[in-house]
Design an enzyme around this catalytic site. Sequence first.
Site: not given
Length: 767
Positions: A140, A213, A543
């Site tokens: 990520d 994220h 996600s």
Amino acid sequence: MSSWVLSLLTFTAVWMSSCCRYVQGGNLLNKKTYIVHMDRRNMPAAFADHTKWYGSSLKSVSEEAEFLYTYKSALHGFSTRLTPEEAELLVAKEGILSVTPEVVYELHTTRTPEFLGLAKSDAVLPSSVSESEVILGVLDTGAWPESKSYDDSGLRPVPSSWKGACEVGRNFNASSCNRKLIGARYFCKGYESALGPIDETMESKSPRDDDGHGTHTSTTAAGSAVPGASLFGFAEGVARGMATRARVATYKACWMGGCFASDIVAAIDKAIEDGVDILSMSIGGGVTDYYQDIVAIGAFSAMANGILVSCSAGNSGPSPQSVSNVAPWITTVGAGTLDRDFPSYVTLGNGKKYTGVSLYDGKPLAGSLIPVVFAGNATNSTNGDLCLSGTLIPREVIGKIVVCNRGGNSRASKGVVVKSAGGAGLILVNSEYYGEELVADAHLIPSAALGQKAGDEIKKYIFSDPSPTATIVSGGTELNVEPSPVVAAFSSRGPNPLTPEVLKPDILAPGVNILAGWTGAAGPTGLSDDKRRVGFNIISGTSMSCPHVSGLAALVKAAHPDWSPAAVRSALMTTAYSVYKDGQTIEDAVTGSPATPFDYGAGHVDPVAALDPGLVYDTTADDYLNFLCALNYTSDLIKQVTTRDYSCDTSKTYKVQDLNYPSFAVPLETASSSTGGEGVVTTVKYLRTLTNVGNPATYKVSVSSKMSSVKILVQPESLTFSDAYEKKSYTVTFIASSMPSGTIGFASLKWSDGKHSIGSPIAFSWT
Ligand SMILES: *[C@@H]1O[C@H](CO)[C@@H](O)[C@H](O)[C@H]1NC(C)=O
Ligand SMILES: *[C@@H]1O[C@H](CO)[C@@H](O)[C@H](O)[C@H]1NC(C)=O
Ligand SMILES: *[C@@H]1O[C@H](CO)[C@@H](O)[C@H](O)[C@H]1NC(C)=O
Ligand SMILES: *[C@@H]1O[C@H](CO)[C@@H](O)[C@H](O)[C@H]1NC(C)=O
């Protein structure tokens, strides 16, 4: 190769804005990055090692070309910069399997443990010791190591199996890792060679997460428990990952300009060598054949090394066939809602009231009712109703609530556009495409996101009243919302566009309004105008659902360390549920109607049941090789996907539908009128094998179907297991009448011993 893009699958579009700064840096001498697959086992005897051989092959087409990376675990080969002419020369050389151009991959809780039934079932959960032996790799944007979710209090020393590293770099040193965040690496050679040096004023050239994220996904999967967490008071409670004692290793391969294939392969390569047990990848893109799909190729090697790979299904729903990451050795996760909401109430001048959602917590609107305007009436541009940057005429919106249509830009940017034009509030309404789905955002002005029906009524009022007014009042956090879960509109849907005999997505998990750890380098909306800083953020996307399943897979793995990735996935799938407590099927947020296995796969994950499934559908690397044989892959293509030398047996008939999958997808052909039309009957037979992971027992099958056009026969109807890990096979025969092209239908099959229930969805589609 087609130009599909891979992106982080948060359901916002904040990434693309910052990409273009870098583009000038690249493209020296018209060179591009290529990933070169080598036929490793056929290295000429003259070479002492593979790297020398790779180097010699490379030098034969380009004197100055250098390796970006050499790969040895995810695939065999290297990446390098070449001109298209050099690439063409290289592909013709002995020992080269393929030369693939770089793909520019565009970038795509407090409540969840209770919602998933984890909070009150400590008795059946794996011991903390075995859980803390599980290592969860997350590919990520890196990690924000100061996040409280990486607190390692009470954790035992790092497992002795761990071979990874804590790479130091800008704003990240050896003490950034601990017994929770045990590994951190970064991969930017592909990125920098394409777009020029990383702008270190914008992002850290290190494993540090300046985006948020990667911190969110990894702490969702395996964050430590943090009491009193919230976003501005919303969703307050204990924030914790699914496997609070599992270890996290972060592999940063995604940057502000995207995730580059050469960096992704390097990250998977290291994750395999480092010894992760689970690999969570909330990235995805278009669907290509397995041999061209870097994520599928890397995931195969990972699976062959015993690693469960879990990926997001994509945020391209509700369009049919929008699901990505469809390789059968990947666990593909769709997104559903929780039983938690963040209501925001809209009242109009005509007295009508509507309930939407919002995460705005700032100063409320002044006065009870203020003027409201539709963005489409306050603009000169054709798409002005979408509140795109610079399209609102300030004179028309100053001090007013502005109604914007969803689509075109990120939901959060619409709030910034309204605010910068002088608007006082935002009502964000859905088009038909998004239906009644509500996704909350941490806007900078009072806001409410509403469904299509409410939106239509509000616009009607605005268009008919000479001086329309409205107000918005925030309602905090609401729990026990029903029905839940509901399939998110954005969650990508089947049928599987590449291999219709394999049902995808596999499973549904929470992915709407998820609270988890965040970066200290960006605000909750991720927009540069957002100067707020938060320890936890609430965001949505597949996600977010992917790391839920990754963390739950870690729990199953902890309870059963010797299970294969396929066995773990089978346990999660066959115990998933597709109906609410009242027996009604899980709904689709778009329509409010029952969803189908093309939306939720086997159903919504039920981790407590998954710990004791009774039987599993196990699948080995060899089974997947036979699957590729059934797809008529040549030995060279099989080698590209799997790095293995494998020749399909020409005397054998391989069948795609015989892959030992825990679900059934049955594509059927519509008979053309020339061959008789209506009366034509097709018979197909699927083979499955169950492995006993419970006590000795006799299981009986039951089939439930509302499809009168398909007869379903299971043979045998009863299976008796006396030993642990004993295997028993059965066949399912589908006798289907021809239906009009585009018809879909569903059934389910269940094996039960009175204690366990091993369920499989069946999805029919006529083409
Ligand atoms: C690096 O390590 C030192 C302690 O050795 C610490 O004080 C410092 O804050 C660390 N820097 C970063 C960016 O983590
Ligand atoms: C506002 O926009 C709607 C829809 O485009 C249109 O029907 C209406 O006439 C407009 N109102 C004014 C006052 O321009
Ligand atoms: C919008 O169009 C009107 C009429 O054509 C024009 O008078 C006005 O200046 C335009 N406004 C903006 C902000 O472009
Ligand atoms: C593979 O080839 C066989 C024989 O030509 C054909 O019957 C079959 O449909 C092919 N399978 C696929 C998946 O293309």
